[in-house]
Design a protein around this motif. Structure first.
Motif: not given
Length: 426
Positions: A133-148
């Motif tokens: 769960g936390r690994v998946s959330g980390f990946g999604w979070g990285m995607g959001y921050f990378g896009g930002l």
């Protein structure tokens, strides 16, 4: 794990900068004869791309599973996305270049979805049952921050100034065309660590059917078997397809509602988008930890309930900017956890060695009902006569998805070993 998540960080340059905020706007507003015809042509191109994804995604995932070539095909599809994105540099602001831009954009979106199928399937390779769960959330979070961050660099460096970085100006659309090159380089740089440090997945053990038609026969048999033995998986695919289309509608029409109903100017819409990406990324991180503790279904149901509640508030609150800021950012908090937990739910219930195929079906079911959100949004506007009513259509789609998700049985969560076993002397 970090190398795997960096791929999501890099791919956000295509999803956020090219497909959502910058280059599609350039095609419809600057390249096409007029915004109406440009929007129509863009819709047709992306619809064709969606059909291709729906028809081919499960088979590409199945074949990469069988051949033990998940990372190889991720590399091929990633390279094709980067190539098409870089090719957008040649699309000048003249109607004669519209067809080229649409073909490159649609092709890139197809290969981006194929790449995501294999990328999602690699989740189990970079996590454990206790940390998925936390690994998946980390990946999604990285995607959001990378896009930002990519969006901020693009806006400050190329889009807004009269003379941007490296002396770039808006002549012949050069400032936007350079954004395409920037996005291609961004994706390439941050995708490389995955291919260097994440090992290839083992073969599923099934013989690889070299004929593409034979792969569809295998897929048909697999679906029939899932209907008999894995109805939970099918139930989740249907429920997630519905509510994910509601999530997509929020992304698609959020800016339109902000401008048309709540009085945001274009700059305020961009500032809100950047802030919402930040909040959604934080939500994904926190949701990942909640996923490991309470399970993905609990996170999905709670997040969908929050989305329905806050979306309903937007329908009744006075249409001021403050109301949209509060409710819009609250919606963003729930978006990341819903997306992340959906990926872990499917990863937890996927048959070992079949992850690519199942995530291919995940992409297909999402595309199969991708008309629901736009139809509900435009339909409610037609019936009630206000743009704000369109939000009610999106809320309805989310509510239906929530109701469909409730009877789906939660995945089992095997416990992580508490002791490290002694090495085998043999």
């Amino acid at each position: 794990m970090f190398s795997w998540a960096l791929w999501d960080w890099g791919s956000a340059a295509f999803n956020t900068v090219i497909l959502t905020f910058v280059f599609t706007v350039y095609l419809t507003e600057g390249v096409a004869v007029d915004p109406e015809s440009g929007s129509t042509a863009l819709g047709v191109a992306l619809t064709i791309a969606g059909v291709c994804i729906a028809l081919v995604a499960p088979v590409t995932g199945q074949r990469s599973d069988a051949g033990g070539r998940r990372k190889l095909w991720l590399a091929v599809h990633t390279a094709l996305v980067i190539t098409c994105t870089a090719g957008l540099f040649f699309v000048q602001d003249d109607p004669s270049y519209l067809a080229l831009g649409l073909v490159l954009l649609a092709t890139a979106s197809v290969f981006a979805e194929f790449a995501t199928v294999n990328y999602n399937a690699m989740l189990l390779q970079v996590s454990t049952p206790a940390t998925i769960g936390r690994v998946s959330g980390f990946g999604w979070g990285m995607g959001y921050f990378g896009g930002l961050i990519a969006l901020v660099i693009v806006l400050i460096g190329f889009v807004q100034p009269d003379v941007g970085l490296f002396g770039v100006t808006a002549e012949d659309g050069l400032n936007i065309r350079v954004v395409a090159l920037f996005s291609a380089v961004w994706f390439a740089v941050f995708a490389l660590p995955l291919f260097a440090f994440v090992p290839e997945a083992p073969s599923s053990g099934e013989p690889l059917r070299h004929a593409l038609v034979a792969s569809y026969v295998v897929l048909g048999k697999r679906l029939a078997w899932m209907w008999r033995e894995e109805r939970r998986t099918l139930g989740f695919l249907v429920a997630s397809a519905i509510y994910r289309d509601g999530l997509a509608a929020i992304f698609t029409f959020g800016g339109v509602i902000a401008a048309g109903t709540f009085g945001f100017n274009p700059s305020e819409v961009v500032v809100f988008a950047i802030t919402a990406n930040l909040v959604a990324g934080l939500g994904a991180f926190l949701g990942g930890r909640a996923d490991d503790r309470f399970g993905p279904k609990a996170v999905i149901v709670a997040a969908l309930f929050g989305l329905v509640l806050v979306g309903s508030l937007l329908l009744v609150l006075p249409p001021g900017k403050a109301a949209f800021w509060v409710c819009g950012l609250t919606l963003a908090i729930f978006l990341g956890p819903t997306q992340s937990a959906s990926r872990t739910f499917l990863a937890r219930i996927a048959t070992p060695g079949k992850e690519g195929e199942v995530f291919g079906l995940y992409a297909t079911t999402g595309r199969a009902v991708s008309f629901l959100g736009p139809l509900a949004f435009s339909g409610f506007i037609a019936v009630f006569g206000t743009q704000r009513a369109g939000m009610g259509g999106i809320v309805l789609i989310l509510l239906v998805g929530l109701i469909a998700m409730i009877p789906v049985r939660s995945p089992d969560r095997p416990a992580e070993p508490t002791e490290i076993p002694a090495p085998d002397p043999g």
